[in-house]
Enzyme design. Structure first.
Site, PDB file in Angstrom:
ATOM      1  N   TYR A 146      -9.203 -11.299  -6.535  1.00 41.47           N
ATOM      2  CA  TYR A 146      -8.266 -11.364  -7.657  1.00 41.47           C
ATOM      3  C   TYR A 146      -8.511 -12.582  -8.541  1.00 41.47           C
ATOM      4  CZ  TYR A 146      -6.109  -7.633  -5.044  1.00 41.47           C
ATOM      5  OH  TYR A 146      -5.910  -6.451  -4.375  1.00 41.47           O
TER       6      TYR A 146
ATOM      7  N   HIS B 169      -3.764  -9.655   4.140  1.00 42.73           N
ATOM      8  CA  HIS B 169      -5.218  -9.693   4.305  1.00 42.73           C
ATOM      9  C   HIS B 169      -5.586 -10.562   5.503  1.00 42.73           C
ATOM     10  CE1 HIS B 169      -6.035  -8.699  -0.227  1.00 42.73           C
ATOM     11  NE2 HIS B 169      -5.816  -7.624   0.501  1.00 42.73           N
TER      12      HIS B 169
ATOM     13  N   ARG C 206       0.861  -1.179   0.000  1.00 44.01           N
ATOM     14  CA  ARG C 206       0.000   0.000   0.000  1.00 44.01           C
ATOM     15  C   ARG C 206       0.898   1.229   0.000  1.00 44.01           C
ATOM     16  NH1 ARG C 206      -1.994  -3.531   4.023  1.00 44.01           N
ATOM     17  NH2 ARG C 206      -4.106  -4.334   3.616  1.00 44.01           N
TER      18      ARG C 206
ATOM     19  N   HIS D 257      -2.799   2.486  -5.677  1.00 46.06           N
ATOM     20  CA  HIS D 257      -3.245   1.147  -5.272  1.00 46.06           C
ATOM     21  C   HIS D 257      -3.303   0.161  -6.431  1.00 46.06           C
ATOM     22  CE1 HIS D 257      -4.457  -0.659  -1.514  1.00 46.06           C
ATOM     23  NE2 HIS D 257      -5.404  -1.348  -2.116  1.00 46.06           N
TER      24      HIS D 257
ATOM     25  N   ARG E  82      -0.638  -2.494  -6.340  1.00 45.04           N
ATOM     26  CA  ARG E  82      -0.904  -3.605  -5.421  1.00 45.04           C
ATOM     27  C   ARG E  82      -1.862  -4.608  -6.058  1.00 45.04           C
ATOM     28  NH1 ARG E  82      -0.912  -4.942   0.147  1.00 45.04           N
ATOM     29  NH2 ARG E  82      -2.914  -5.642   0.990  1.00 45.04           N
TER      30      ARG E  82
ATOM     31  N   LYS F  23      -2.345  -1.820   7.691  1.00 45.73           N
ATOM     32  CA  LYS F  23      -3.782  -1.538   7.804  1.00 45.73           C
ATOM     33  C   LYS F  23      -4.506  -2.639   8.572  1.00 45.73           C
ATOM     34  CE  LYS F  23      -7.836  -0.562   4.915  1.00 45.73           C
ATOM     35  NZ  LYS F  23      -8.319  -0.457   3.515  1.00 45.73           N
TER      36      LYS F  23
END
Length: 322
Positions: free
Chosen positions: A304, A295, A138, A269, A272, A163
């Site tokens: 994805y 994640h 990120r 972004h 990424r 995050k």
């Protein structure tokens, strides 16, 4: 009015104690003020479930905010009540009208498109953007990197306090290793100049700075991608060298995409998203990609697979071309 000011000071103190970023501090303070003003400056201790539901519903119905924005406001209120006022509202079963959520498949770049943008990025931001794509970082993760976070011995990059609040490592792109070594040398020399000029400190999380007061002057804690100029820390008011500003980087990425003649909406972004998609296309399993991206849930990473599925549709030809 005095009560409101004291309350916001308590909010800021608690946010800093918990090591939240300055951007999070500004965001939470904004929504808490917005909530109080919506209810005619009524103090939060005098409000409860009904007032919170009314406020969140208003954001969705009248202000037409996105689900992300509404969740952001709700998070600010959760923080206010639980961390500052000592009231856990998670058991209140807040029933506000939720903003309409739309599922978007993220835009990605082909490898050629990535290369085209990288060729047009100004030299001073080139290594940073290469690293964002090469590690799937990120923007804030890349900008927050310190010298100590690059492990040249084991060829790893350490990501702290991301995050997802989950620390992780990602493989260091070997093509960038020598450039990163040179970047560390550049920052080391710049830091020496700053020290000679009476500066040289860098932002350190509150608890660490309190425990190790001299750490902010150590080379290993300096940002890997520092600003050109000394600036004033908005919290401590101390003059120091911070990392490159996010808006500056975003603007240069946008200009580079325009020079590359890409018609896609390119943001920081997208690198990424492209990283994850290209790994999936290369046969890397979903669980590994989940860990690399940091994640919490594999469901987040599964988006994805839909991207790759959409790409595979391009192999289907029209009946007109039979």
């Amino acid at each position: 009015m005095q009560v409101k000011k004291k309350l916001l000071d308590l909010v800021r103190d608690k946010i800093r104690f918990k090591h939240y970023s300055y951007s999070t501090e500004r965001t939470y303070v904004h929504w808490i003020k917005h909530y109080i003003f919506f209810h005619n400056k009524k103090h939060p201790v005098e409000m409860g479930k009904v007032e919170i539901e009314t406020y969140l519903t208003k954001l969705a119905t009248k202000d037409n905010v996105s689900p992300t924005t509404q969740n952001q406001a709700f998070s600010a209120l959760l923080f206010l009540y639980k961390e500052v006022l000592g009231v856990d509202i998670s058991d209140w079963n807040i029933q506000a009208l939720r903003a309409q959520e739309r599922k978007h498949i993220p835009a990605v770049l082909t490898k050629d498109e990535v290369a085209s943008i990288l060729q047009n990025i100004p030299m001073e931001y080139s290594l940073l953007v290469h690293l964002m794509y090469g590690c799937g970082l990120r923007m804030n993760e890349a900008l927050s990197l310190r010298i100590k976070d690059i492990d040249f011995g084991f060829d790893k990059v350490y990501i702290w306090d991301s995050k997802s609040l989950k620390d992780r490592t990602v493989p260091l792109p070997l093509k960038l290793k020598q450039q990163l070594i040179s970047q560390v040398e550049l920052v080391t020399n710049l830091h020496k100049q700053d020290l000679d000029n009476g500066y040289g400190s860098v932002f350190i999380p509150y608890a660490l700075e309190k425990k190790y007061p001299k750490s902010k002057y150590e080379t290993k804690w300096q940002f890997l991608f520092p600003m050109k100029n000394i600036s004033v820390d908005p919290r401590s008011k101390e003059k120091r060298r911070h990392h490159i500003h996010p808006q500056t980087l975003g603007r240069n990425i946008k200009v580079a995409s325009q020079k590359a003649n890409l018609n896609k909406r390119v943001t920081s972004h997208i690198f990424r998203h492209s990283y994850a998609t290209h790994l999936l296309q290369a046969g890397i399993d979903l669980r590994s990609i989940q860990e690399l991206l940091g994640h919490k849930s594999v469901e987040t990473t599964m988006i994805y697979t839909h991207v790759v599925s959409e790409m595979n549709k391009s192999k289907v030809i029209s009946p007109l071309d039979f």
